[in-house]
Write an enzyme that holds these catalytic residues in place. Sequence first.
Site, PDB file in Angstrom:
ATOM      1  N   HIS A 202       0.800  -1.220   0.000  1.00  0.00           N
ATOM      2  CA  HIS A 202       0.000   0.000   0.000  1.00  0.00           C
ATOM      3  C   HIS A 202       0.835   1.273   0.000  1.00  0.00           C
ATOM      4  CE1 HIS A 202       0.926  -0.045   4.290  1.00  0.00           C
ATOM      5  NE2 HIS A 202       0.670   1.235   4.273  1.00  0.00           N
TER       6      HIS A 202
HETATM    7  C1  UD1 Z   1      -2.260   5.427   5.620  1.00  0.00           C
HETATM    8  C2  UD1 Z   1      -0.988   5.907   6.322  1.00  0.00           C
HETATM    9  C3  UD1 Z   1       0.054   4.786   6.329  1.00  0.00           C
HETATM   10  C4  UD1 Z   1      -0.533   3.500   6.927  1.00  0.00           C
HETATM   11  C5  UD1 Z   1      -1.784   3.152   6.132  1.00  0.00           C
HETATM   12  C6  UD1 Z   1      -2.438   1.887   6.622  1.00  0.00           C
HETATM   13  C7  UD1 Z   1      -0.491   8.303   6.064  1.00  0.00           C
HETATM   14  C8  UD1 Z   1       0.404   9.283   5.418  1.00  0.00           C
HETATM   15  N1  UD1 Z   1      -0.389   7.037   5.632  1.00  0.00           N
HETATM   16  O1  UD1 Z   1      -1.929   5.167   4.271  1.00  0.00           O
HETATM   17  O2  UD1 Z   1       1.167   5.179   7.120  1.00  0.00           O
HETATM   18  O3  UD1 Z   1       0.410   2.472   6.833  1.00  0.00           O
HETATM   19  O4  UD1 Z   1      -2.723   4.238   6.238  1.00  0.00           O
HETATM   20  O5  UD1 Z   1      -3.496   1.530   5.787  1.00  0.00           O
HETATM   21  O6  UD1 Z   1      -1.239   8.649   6.944  1.00  0.00           O
HETATM   22  N2  UD1 Z   1      -8.811   5.118   0.691  1.00  0.00           N
HETATM   23  C9  UD1 Z   1     -10.019   4.479   0.517  1.00  0.00           C
HETATM   24  N3  UD1 Z   1     -10.790   4.250   1.624  1.00  0.00           N
HETATM   25  C10 UD1 Z   1     -10.426   4.631   2.867  1.00  0.00           C
HETATM   26  C11 UD1 Z   1      -9.191   5.283   3.030  1.00  0.00           C
HETATM   27  C12 UD1 Z   1      -8.396   5.514   1.943  1.00  0.00           C
HETATM   28  O7  UD1 Z   1     -10.403   4.134  -0.588  1.00  0.00           O
HETATM   29  O8  UD1 Z   1     -11.175   4.360   3.830  1.00  0.00           O
HETATM   30  C13 UD1 Z   1      -7.971   5.349  -0.503  1.00  0.00           C
HETATM   31  C14 UD1 Z   1      -8.196   6.696  -1.120  1.00  0.00           C
HETATM   32  O9  UD1 Z   1      -7.993   6.598  -2.493  1.00  0.00           O
HETATM   33  C15 UD1 Z   1      -7.097   7.515  -0.518  1.00  0.00           C
HETATM   34  C16 UD1 Z   1      -5.964   6.519  -0.459  1.00  0.00           C
HETATM   35  O10 UD1 Z   1      -6.612   5.283  -0.123  1.00  0.00           O
HETATM   36  O11 UD1 Z   1      -6.770   8.656  -1.244  1.00  0.00           O
HETATM   37  C17 UD1 Z   1      -4.874   6.832   0.525  1.00  0.00           C
HETATM   38  O12 UD1 Z   1      -5.434   6.973   1.819  1.00  0.00           O
HETATM   39  P1  UD1 Z   1      -4.585   7.672   2.982  1.00  0.00           P
HETATM   40  O13 UD1 Z   1      -5.355   7.612   4.246  1.00  0.00           O
HETATM   41  O14 UD1 Z   1      -4.118   9.018   2.526  1.00  0.00           O
HETATM   42  O15 UD1 Z   1      -3.276   6.807   3.084  1.00  0.00           O
HETATM   43  P2  UD1 Z   1      -3.035   5.214   3.141  1.00  0.00           P
HETATM   44  O16 UD1 Z   1      -2.385   4.791   1.897  1.00  0.00           O
HETATM   45  O17 UD1 Z   1      -4.264   4.486   3.563  1.00  0.00           O
END
Ligand code: UD1
Length: 358
Positions: A202
């Site tokens: 991820h």
């Molecule tokens: C976040 C954390 C990472 C952690 C990971 C665990 C940061 C910078 N990163 O990464 O350290 O290891 O969580 O999962 O905080 N999205 C969905 N549904 C959701 C949440 C996210 O579809 O419920 C998708 C969206 O496209 C979003 C992308 O995932 O833009 C990234 O989500 P984000 O929370 O920014 O970071 P993670 O990659 O989940």
Amino acid sequence: MKVARFVGARPQFMQVPPLMEKILEAGHRHILVHTGQHYDANLSDVFFRDLGIPEPNYNLNVGSGSHGKATGIMLERTEQALQEIKPDVVVVDGDTNSTLAAALAAAKLHIPVVHVEAGLRDFDRRRPEEINRIATDHCSDLNCAPIPRALQNLANEGLAARSVLTGDVLLDCLIRYEARFSKAVQERLKLAPGRYHVLTLHRPENTDFEYYDRFCDIMGAVGNIGLPVIFPVHPRTQPILQRYIEEHGGTGDVRPIPPLSYFEILGLVSDCEAVFTDSGGLPREATWLGRKCVMLFKVETWHDLLKNGWAQIGMTDRASIEQAFERSRPADRDAVRRLFGDGMASQRIVDAINVHIH
Ligand code: UD1
């Protein structure tokens, strides 16, 4: 004391119950705030349901966005929540954008901040988590280091007086819930113990479109080891996986499935041959469970796992991943667990709060 605990992303949810229990036992109040960074049911609700975590007292409903935007909205809403809650102390954990936003908002309101899982460093400032860790540690009044190396990192940055070694709350979780790990996934997919691998990806550096070649190398390497590879897919990884499937006509031995609950993923890992992952939590959990582990990212954080031969690093080109897998051996689970404490980290954190925060 009134303790406000901020969480927002998947790896933070399972760490709520052990620490909450000790906070309540010490006679403090526990106010749970969910920033809403992770909002999908299979990244958030399932953890609350399975682990019996109470409904958050506040949900800031922040959702996704660019780092600046998401962190900015969180900062503003956290500040509002803190002005209503008026806590005596704010507890954050890990290195997500939710961690940083809550720590920064609290520090600016002169509310003491406790950082759980403090002091970890990759020495790679391009990683969003690295910036979040450094900034959070420096905003915090009490840093709780999970391992000696993290305590040393804090001392190197002049934070020794505000730092203690507590052990790792994630190990508290594993010990607390081990008996409830589920075999449902391997039963559903008809997988025999030791006859499959687990893959998770991820990190932006492995899953953003600009790193498509790297993603292909990883899929090519793990897809040709000769056993099924079960791949619970984080939502952010879905678009690049879709492109891969369209261009390659499939995923070979790799079997993508929806994200799993805490009990399902650890049940699946308990019986697998090897874990391939770019997660920060899974290498610890895989080695605590005595599995082979190949980390798919350049990592200093868990240097001790590499140094002791408990995990291997397969950067991201195909040959290095294959060689790392060949080198990998089942981890000595008792020795790895000892490095991360004894499952009593939550108690030590609460003891340290009682001593250091007034
Ligand atoms: C976040 C954390 C990472 C952690 C990971 C665990 C940061 C910078 N990163 O990464 O350290 O290891 O969580 O999962 O905080 N999205 C969905 N549904 C959701 C949440 C996210 O579809 O419920 C998708 C969206 O496209 C979003 C992308 O995932 O833009 C990234 O989500 P984000 O929370 O920014 O970071 P993670 O990659 O989940």
